[in-house]
Design a protein around this motif. Structure first.
Motif, PDB file in Angstrom:
ATOM      1  N   ALA A  13       0.835  -1.204   0.000  1.00  0.00           N
ATOM      2  CA  ALA A  13       0.000   0.000   0.000  1.00  0.00           C
ATOM      3  C   ALA A  13       0.870   1.255   0.000  1.00  0.00           C
ATOM      4  CB  ALA A  13      -0.937  -0.005   1.194  1.00  0.00           C
ATOM      5  N   ALA A  14       1.972   1.219   0.720  1.00  0.00           N
ATOM      6  CA  ALA A  14       2.862   2.372   0.785  1.00  0.00           C
ATOM      7  C   ALA A  14       3.548   2.612  -0.549  1.00  0.00           C
ATOM      8  CB  ALA A  14       3.912   2.174   1.873  1.00  0.00           C
ATOM      9  N   LYS A  15       3.823   1.550  -1.289  1.00  0.00           N
ATOM     10  CA  LYS A  15       4.511   1.674  -2.574  1.00  0.00           C
ATOM     11  C   LYS A  15       3.551   1.855  -3.740  1.00  0.00           C
ATOM     12  CE  LYS A  15       8.650  -0.875  -1.331  1.00  0.00           C
ATOM     13  NZ  LYS A  15       9.545  -1.964  -1.671  1.00  0.00           N
ATOM     14  N   ALA A  16       2.245   1.856  -3.494  1.00  0.00           N
ATOM     15  CA  ALA A  16       1.265   2.029  -4.567  1.00  0.00           C
ATOM     16  C   ALA A  16       1.453   3.412  -5.194  1.00  0.00           C
ATOM     17  CB  ALA A  16      -0.146   1.883  -4.036  1.00  0.00           C
ATOM     18  N   PRO A  17       1.451   3.475  -6.522  1.00  0.00           N
ATOM     19  CA  PRO A  17       1.646   4.768  -7.174  1.00  0.00           C
ATOM     20  C   PRO A  17       0.466   5.688  -6.911  1.00  0.00           C
ATOM     21  CG  PRO A  17       1.045   3.102  -8.796  1.00  0.00           C
ATOM     22  CD  PRO A  17       1.244   2.401  -7.480  1.00  0.00           C
ATOM     23  N   PRO A  18       0.728   6.976  -6.750  1.00  0.00           N
ATOM     24  CA  PRO A  18      -0.371   7.921  -6.528  1.00  0.00           C
ATOM     25  C   PRO A  18      -1.229   8.027  -7.785  1.00  0.00           C
ATOM     26  CG  PRO A  18       1.682   9.101  -6.882  1.00  0.00           C
ATOM     27  CD  PRO A  18       2.034   7.641  -6.801  1.00  0.00           C
ATOM     28  N   LYS A  19      -2.461   8.457  -7.606  1.00  0.00           N
ATOM     29  CA  LYS A  19      -3.379   8.608  -8.725  1.00  0.00           C
ATOM     30  C   LYS A  19      -2.869   9.710  -9.644  1.00  0.00           C
ATOM     31  CE  LYS A  19      -8.301   8.685  -9.471  1.00  0.00           C
ATOM     32  NZ  LYS A  19      -9.600   8.848  -8.834  1.00  0.00           N
ATOM     33  N   ARG A  20      -2.787   9.397 -10.920  1.00  0.00           N
ATOM     34  CA  ARG A  20      -2.258  10.370 -11.863  1.00  0.00           C
ATOM     35  C   ARG A  20      -3.262  11.489 -12.112  1.00  0.00           C
ATOM     36  NH1 ARG A  20      -0.178   6.984 -16.867  1.00  0.00           N
ATOM     37  NH2 ARG A  20      -2.034   8.035 -17.590  1.00  0.00           N
ATOM     38  N   HIS A  21      -2.719  12.659 -12.424  1.00  0.00           N
ATOM     39  CA  HIS A  21      -3.557  13.827 -12.659  1.00  0.00           C
ATOM     40  C   HIS A  21      -4.471  13.606 -13.861  1.00  0.00           C
ATOM     41  CE1 HIS A  21      -4.854  17.962 -12.764  1.00  0.00           C
ATOM     42  NE2 HIS A  21      -4.449  18.069 -14.006  1.00  0.00           N
ATOM     43  N   GLN A  22      -3.982  12.944 -14.903  1.00  0.00           N
ATOM     44  CA  GLN A  22      -4.792  12.697 -16.095  1.00  0.00           C
ATOM     45  C   GLN A  22      -5.999  11.843 -15.766  1.00  0.00           C
ATOM     46  OE1 GLN A  22      -1.889  11.000 -18.755  1.00  0.00           O
ATOM     47  NE2 GLN A  22      -1.811  12.886 -19.949  1.00  0.00           N
ATOM     48  N   GLU A  23      -5.822  10.848 -14.913  1.00  0.00           N
ATOM     49  CA  GLU A  23      -6.942   9.987 -14.544  1.00  0.00           C
ATOM     50  C   GLU A  23      -8.001  10.800 -13.801  1.00  0.00           C
ATOM     51  OE1 GLU A  23      -5.328   6.801 -12.294  1.00  0.00           O
ATOM     52  OE2 GLU A  23      -4.245   5.954 -13.983  1.00  0.00           O
ATOM     53  N   GLU A  24      -7.577  11.678 -12.920  1.00  0.00           N
ATOM     54  CA  GLU A  24      -8.516  12.513 -12.171  1.00  0.00           C
ATOM     55  C   GLU A  24      -9.255  13.453 -13.121  1.00  0.00           C
ATOM     56  OE1 GLU A  24     -10.666  13.948  -9.035  1.00  0.00           O
ATOM     57  OE2 GLU A  24      -9.279  12.255  -9.026  1.00  0.00           O
ATOM     58  N   HIS A  25      -8.522  14.051 -14.058  1.00  0.00           N
ATOM     59  CA  HIS A  25      -9.136  14.959 -15.018  1.00  0.00           C
ATOM     60  C   HIS A  25     -10.145  14.217 -15.887  1.00  0.00           C
ATOM     61  CE1 HIS A  25      -9.614  18.350 -17.684  1.00  0.00           C
ATOM     62  NE2 HIS A  25      -9.319  17.578 -18.713  1.00  0.00           N
ATOM     63  N   TYR A  26      -9.796  13.012 -16.310  1.00  0.00           N
ATOM     64  CA  TYR A  26     -10.690  12.215 -17.146  1.00  0.00           C
ATOM     65  C   TYR A  26     -11.970  11.895 -16.378  1.00  0.00           C
ATOM     66  CZ  TYR A  26     -12.281   8.438 -20.168  1.00  0.00           C
ATOM     67  OH  TYR A  26     -13.018   7.642 -20.983  1.00  0.00           O
ATOM     68  N   SER A  27     -11.825  11.587 -15.114  1.00  0.00           N
ATOM     69  CA  SER A  27     -12.977  11.282 -14.277  1.00  0.00           C
ATOM     70  C   SER A  27     -13.890  12.508 -14.153  1.00  0.00           C
ATOM     71  CB  SER A  27     -12.517  10.822 -12.899  1.00  0.00           C
ATOM     72  OG  SER A  27     -13.605  10.613 -12.056  1.00  0.00           O
ATOM     73  N   GLN A  28     -13.317  13.666 -13.994  1.00  0.00           N
ATOM     74  CA  GLN A  28     -14.110  14.891 -13.888  1.00  0.00           C
ATOM     75  C   GLN A  28     -14.833  15.171 -15.196  1.00  0.00           C
ATOM     76  OE1 GLN A  28     -11.369  17.889 -12.607  1.00  0.00           O
ATOM     77  NE2 GLN A  28     -11.281  17.122 -10.515  1.00  0.00           N
ATOM     78  N   ALA A  29     -14.171  14.916 -16.317  1.00  0.00           N
ATOM     79  CA  ALA A  29     -14.802  15.116 -17.620  1.00  0.00           C
ATOM     80  C   ALA A  29     -15.987  14.163 -17.787  1.00  0.00           C
ATOM     81  CB  ALA A  29     -13.790  14.908 -18.738  1.00  0.00           C
ATOM     82  N   GLN A  30     -15.850  12.948 -17.314  1.00  0.00           N
ATOM     83  CA  GLN A  30     -16.960  12.001 -17.378  1.00  0.00           C
ATOM     84  C   GLN A  30     -18.163  12.513 -16.594  1.00  0.00           C
ATOM     85  OE1 GLN A  30     -15.141   8.410 -15.915  1.00  0.00           O
ATOM     86  NE2 GLN A  30     -15.281   7.462 -17.924  1.00  0.00           N
ATOM     87  N   HIS A  31     -17.910  13.036 -15.417  1.00  0.00           N
ATOM     88  CA  HIS A  31     -18.999  13.561 -14.594  1.00  0.00           C
ATOM     89  C   HIS A  31     -19.673  14.754 -15.275  1.00  0.00           C
ATOM     90  CE1 HIS A  31     -18.113  10.860 -11.388  1.00  0.00           C
ATOM     91  NE2 HIS A  31     -16.955  11.399 -11.110  1.00  0.00           N
ATOM     92  N   ALA A  32     -18.863  15.614 -15.880  1.00  0.00           N
ATOM     93  CA  ALA A  32     -19.421  16.784 -16.558  1.00  0.00           C
ATOM     94  C   ALA A  32     -20.301  16.360 -17.729  1.00  0.00           C
ATOM     95  CB  ALA A  32     -18.292  17.691 -17.041  1.00  0.00           C
ATOM     96  N   TRP A  33     -19.834  15.415 -18.520  1.00  0.00           N
ATOM     97  CA  TRP A  33     -20.637  14.955 -19.656  1.00  0.00           C
ATOM     98  C   TRP A  33     -21.900  14.255 -19.188  1.00  0.00           C
ATOM     99  CZ3 TRP A  33     -20.954  16.701 -24.196  1.00  0.00           C
ATOM    100  CH2 TRP A  33     -19.843  17.252 -24.825  1.00  0.00           C
ATOM    101  N   ARG A  34     -21.818  13.531 -18.086  1.00  0.00           N
ATOM    102  CA  ARG A  34     -23.006  12.877 -17.539  1.00  0.00           C
ATOM    103  C   ARG A  34     -24.067  13.914 -17.191  1.00  0.00           C
ATOM    104  NH1 ARG A  34     -23.160   9.718 -11.753  1.00  0.00           N
ATOM    105  NH2 ARG A  34     -25.405   9.587 -11.611  1.00  0.00           N
TER     106      ARG A  34
END
Length: 105
Positions: A13-34
């Motif tokens: 868990a400590a070595k898990a890569p942080p969530k990338r900014h692009q993934e977060e942005h893509y998720s926000q775009a999905q919500h906006a289109w919804r």
């Protein structure tokens, strides 16, 4: 053995890569289109019902205007519920992260 499994899980868990900014942005775009889709669907359905009733009853354009407004109101209502759902989900995720950080110390 159980404590070894817990330590391994904690290290992974400590070595898990942080969530990338692009993934977060893509998720926000999905919500906006919804939300946009929900609003347009409400308008379209209201317009369709109003147009159909006006054609059948010969009350043009009164029912078209009325049902288009009702469709807009319904679309906004659904958008607000979606926004609330997304906000509650984000708050729950933030609370989990905060809880994990306080117990990890």
């Amino acid at each position: 053995m159980a404590s070894l499994d817990e330590k391994i899980a904690a290290m992974k868990a400590a070595k898990a890569p942080p969530k990338r900014h692009q993934e977060e942005h893509y998720s926000q775009a999905q919500h906006a289109w919804r939300m946009v889709t929900e609003l347009v669907a409400g308008l379209g359905i209201g317009f369709g019902i109003g147009f159909g009733l006006d054609s059948l009853l010969g009350t043009s354009p009164w029912l078209l205007v009325l049902f288009t407004m009702l469709g807009f109101a319904a679309g906004v209502n659904v958008m607000m519920r979606s926004a609330k759902e997304i906000q509650e989900k984000r708050l729950a995720e933030t609370a989990e992260e905060d809880e994990g950080n306080t117990h990890g110390d």
